[in-house]
Design a protein around this motif. Sequence first.
Motif, PDB file in Angstrom:
ATOM      1  N   ALA A  20      -8.427  -5.760  15.119  1.00 33.80           N
ATOM      2  CA  ALA A  20      -8.808  -4.846  14.030  1.00 33.80           C
ATOM      3  C   ALA A  20      -8.129  -3.488  14.206  1.00 33.80           C
ATOM      4  N   LEU A  21      -8.035  -3.024  15.433  1.00 26.38           N
ATOM      5  CA  LEU A  21      -7.372  -1.745  15.705  1.00 26.38           C
ATOM      6  C   LEU A  21      -5.882  -1.823  15.377  1.00 26.38           C
ATOM      7  N   VAL A  22      -5.221  -2.905  15.742  1.00 27.93           N
ATOM      8  CA  VAL A  22      -3.797  -3.081  15.441  1.00 27.93           C
ATOM      9  C   VAL A  22      -3.577  -3.123  13.929  1.00 27.93           C
ATOM     10  N   ILE A  23      -4.423  -3.822  13.208  1.00 27.86           N
ATOM     11  CA  ILE A  23      -4.304  -3.901  11.746  1.00 27.86           C
ATOM     12  C   ILE A  23      -4.524  -2.527  11.120  1.00 27.86           C
ATOM     13  N   ALA A  24      -5.526  -1.790  11.576  1.00 26.99           N
ATOM     14  CA  ALA A  24      -5.810  -0.460  11.030  1.00 26.99           C
ATOM     15  C   ALA A  24      -4.647   0.501  11.264  1.00 26.99           C
ATOM     16  N   VAL A  25      -4.045   0.463  12.443  1.00 26.24           N
ATOM     17  CA  VAL A  25      -2.910   1.342  12.738  1.00 26.24           C
ATOM     18  C   VAL A  25      -1.694   0.942  11.919  1.00 26.24           C
ATOM     19  N   LEU A  27      -1.601  -0.127   8.933  1.00 29.61           N
ATOM     20  CA  LEU A  27      -1.767   0.335   7.551  1.00 29.61           C
ATOM     21  C   LEU A  27      -1.398   1.807   7.378  1.00 29.61           C
ATOM     22  N   LYS A  28      -1.228   2.527   8.472  1.00 26.25           N
ATOM     23  CA  LYS A  28      -0.859   3.946   8.482  1.00 26.25           C
ATOM     24  C   LYS A  28      -1.739   4.791   7.554  1.00 26.25           C
ATOM     25  N   PRO A  29      -3.033   4.830   7.796  1.00 26.76           N
ATOM     26  CA  PRO A  29      -3.895   5.639   6.916  1.00 26.76           C
ATOM     27  C   PRO A  29      -3.542   7.125   6.960  1.00 26.76           C
ATOM     28  N   GLN A  30      -2.927   7.582   8.036  1.00 23.65           N
ATOM     29  CA  GLN A  30      -2.541   8.988   8.137  1.00 23.65           C
ATOM     30  C   GLN A  30      -1.423   9.342   7.161  1.00 23.65           C
ATOM     31  N   ALA A  31      -0.706   8.360   6.623  1.00 28.11           N
ATOM     32  CA  ALA A  31       0.403   8.613   5.708  1.00 28.11           C
ATOM     33  C   ALA A  31       0.045   8.339   4.248  1.00 28.11           C
ATOM     34  N   TRP A  32      -1.202   8.005   3.975  1.00 30.69           N
ATOM     35  CA  TRP A  32      -1.603   7.744   2.595  1.00 30.69           C
ATOM     36  C   TRP A  32      -1.508   9.027   1.771  1.00 30.69           C
ATOM     37  N   PRO A  33      -1.260   8.911   0.468  1.00 29.21           N
ATOM     38  CA  PRO A  33      -1.168  10.112  -0.388  1.00 29.21           C
ATOM     39  C   PRO A  33      -2.463  10.922  -0.371  1.00 29.21           C
ATOM     40  N   ARG A  34      -2.310  12.225  -0.516  1.00 30.70           N
ATOM     41  CA  ARG A  34      -3.455  13.136  -0.572  1.00 30.70           C
ATOM     42  C   ARG A  34      -3.673  13.563  -2.024  1.00 30.70           C
ATOM     43  N   VAL A  68       5.858  12.212   0.062  1.00 33.11           N
ATOM     44  CA  VAL A  68       5.868  13.184   1.149  1.00 33.11           C
ATOM     45  C   VAL A  68       6.274  12.462   2.418  1.00 33.11           C
ATOM     46  N   VAL A  69       7.295  12.973   3.093  1.00 30.40           N
ATOM     47  CA  VAL A  69       7.739  12.414   4.373  1.00 30.40           C
ATOM     48  C   VAL A  69       6.785  12.931   5.444  1.00 30.40           C
ATOM     49  N   ARG A  70       6.196  12.015   6.202  1.00 33.52           N
ATOM     50  CA  ARG A  70       5.215  12.391   7.232  1.00 33.52           C
ATOM     51  C   ARG A  70       5.612  11.819   8.586  1.00 33.52           C
ATOM     52  N   ASP A  71       5.167  12.492   9.644  1.00 38.22           N
ATOM     53  CA  ASP A  71       5.382  11.946  10.977  1.00 38.22           C
ATOM     54  C   ASP A  71       4.294  10.911  11.268  1.00 38.22           C
ATOM     55  N   PHE A  72       4.274  10.351  12.469  1.00 34.27           N
ATOM     56  CA  PHE A  72       3.318   9.295  12.812  1.00 34.27           C
ATOM     57  C   PHE A  72       1.878   9.757  12.663  1.00 34.27           C
ATOM     58  N   TRP A  73       1.592  11.019  12.928  1.00 34.57           N
ATOM     59  CA  TRP A  73       0.229  11.547  12.892  1.00 34.57           C
ATOM     60  C   TRP A  73      -0.192  11.990  11.495  1.00 34.57           C
ATOM     61  N   GLY A  74       0.696  11.888  10.506  1.00 34.59           N
ATOM     62  CA  GLY A  74       0.343  12.237   9.138  1.00 34.59           C
ATOM     63  C   GLY A  74       0.700  13.658   8.741  1.00 34.59           C
ATOM     64  N   ALA A  75       1.340  14.418   9.611  1.00 33.58           N
ATOM     65  CA  ALA A  75       1.734  15.793   9.278  1.00 33.58           C
ATOM     66  C   ALA A  75       2.946  15.756   8.349  1.00 33.58           C
ATOM     67  N   ALA A  76       2.862  16.507   7.254  1.00 32.78           N
ATOM     68  CA  ALA A  76       3.956  16.539   6.284  1.00 32.78           C
ATOM     69  C   ALA A  76       5.189  17.199   6.889  1.00 32.78           C
ATOM     70  N   GLN A  77       6.378  16.664   6.543  1.00 40.42           N
ATOM     71  CA  GLN A  77       7.634  17.211   7.042  1.00 40.42           C
ATOM     72  C   GLN A  77       8.567  17.621   5.916  1.00 40.42           C
ATOM     73  N   ALA A  78       8.601  16.865   4.831  1.00 41.69           N
ATOM     74  CA  ALA A  78       9.511  17.145   3.719  1.00 41.69           C
ATOM     75  C   ALA A  78       8.938  16.516   2.456  1.00 41.69           C
ATOM     76  N   LEU A  79       9.543  16.872   1.322  1.00 40.12           N
ATOM     77  CA  LEU A  79       9.118  16.371   0.023  1.00 40.12           C
ATOM     78  C   LEU A  79      10.299  15.667  -0.629  1.00 40.12           C
ATOM     79  N   ARG A  80      10.126  14.409  -1.000  1.00 41.24           N
ATOM     80  CA  ARG A  80      11.186  13.665  -1.695  1.00 41.24           C
ATOM     81  C   ARG A  80      10.815  13.549  -3.165  1.00 41.24           C
ATOM     82  N   ILE A  81      11.763  13.948  -4.021  1.00 42.51           N
ATOM     83  CA  ILE A  81      11.545  13.851  -5.457  1.00 42.51           C
ATOM     84  C   ILE A  81      12.696  13.072  -6.069  1.00 42.51           C
ATOM     85  N   ALA A  82      12.413  12.335  -7.129  1.00 43.93           N
ATOM     86  CA  ALA A  82      13.447  11.557  -7.808  1.00 43.93           C
ATOM     87  C   ALA A  82      13.126  11.463  -9.291  1.00 43.93           C
TER      88      ALA A  82
END
Length: 194
Positions: A20-25, A27-34, A68-82
Motif C-alpha cells: 500500500a505504501l509503494v502504491i501511494a508513493v 501516485l505522487k500525491p505531492q505533485a497533484w494540482p493545487r 507546474v514542474v515539481r520536485d519529488f517532495w511537491g515543491a514548485a520549480q517552474a511553470l509550463r504553459i502551452a
Amino acid sequence: MRSWLFHPLVFYPLILVLAALVIAVSLKPQAWPREPAPVAAQVIDGALVFEGQAFNSPAVGAEQNMSVVRDFWGAAQALRIAQKPGQPPPTPAEQGARLLLTTEQAALIDDRPVTIEVTYNPIPINAASELAVSLQGIGPADWVSQPSPPQTGTLTFQLPPQFAVNAIGLRALSGNADQAYGLEITRVRVIPGA
C-alpha cells in the motif's frame, strides 16, 4: 531456527502495508494540482519576483494548457504553459495562465505602468514562437507579445496601468495550429513604474 518476522500473522500484514505504501508513493500525491490561490512573491529592490514556490498554485484559462514542474517532495520549480491547438492570439477578455497576487502586492502595481521580465526555457519539442503577458484586473487585459527565440532567455515587456490588479497573465503563442506549443517559465520579475 525460524524468525518471528516470517510468522504468517506478522509477515502478510507487513507485506500488505508495504505494498500500500509503494502504491501511494507511486501516485505522487505531492505533485497533484493545487487549487488556484494567491501566492506571495519575493519583494526584491521594490520588484515582485516569482520563482520556485511562487508558481505553486496559478490559475489557467480555457485557451491554455498549464502544468507546474515539481520536485519529488511537491515543491514548485517552474511553470509550463502551452497554447491549445488552433487558438487565435489572445483577446482582451482572455486570461491565460495567471499568477494570482496577494492584496498587499497587488497594491504595489495597481494603476501604475509596469515592466515585466520573464525568464524562460523553450520546450525541447514544440516550443512556442511568442510569449504574451498582461496585467489582469477589472478592465480588459492589454496583451503585449514578443518573439521567444528557441533558447533560454529573458523577455522584457512594458505594460500600461491596470485598475484593481489581481494577477499577471501569461500566454504562449504560436503561428502553427496543429498541436500545443509552449514554454517553461522559470522566473517572472514585475517592476512597478513611476
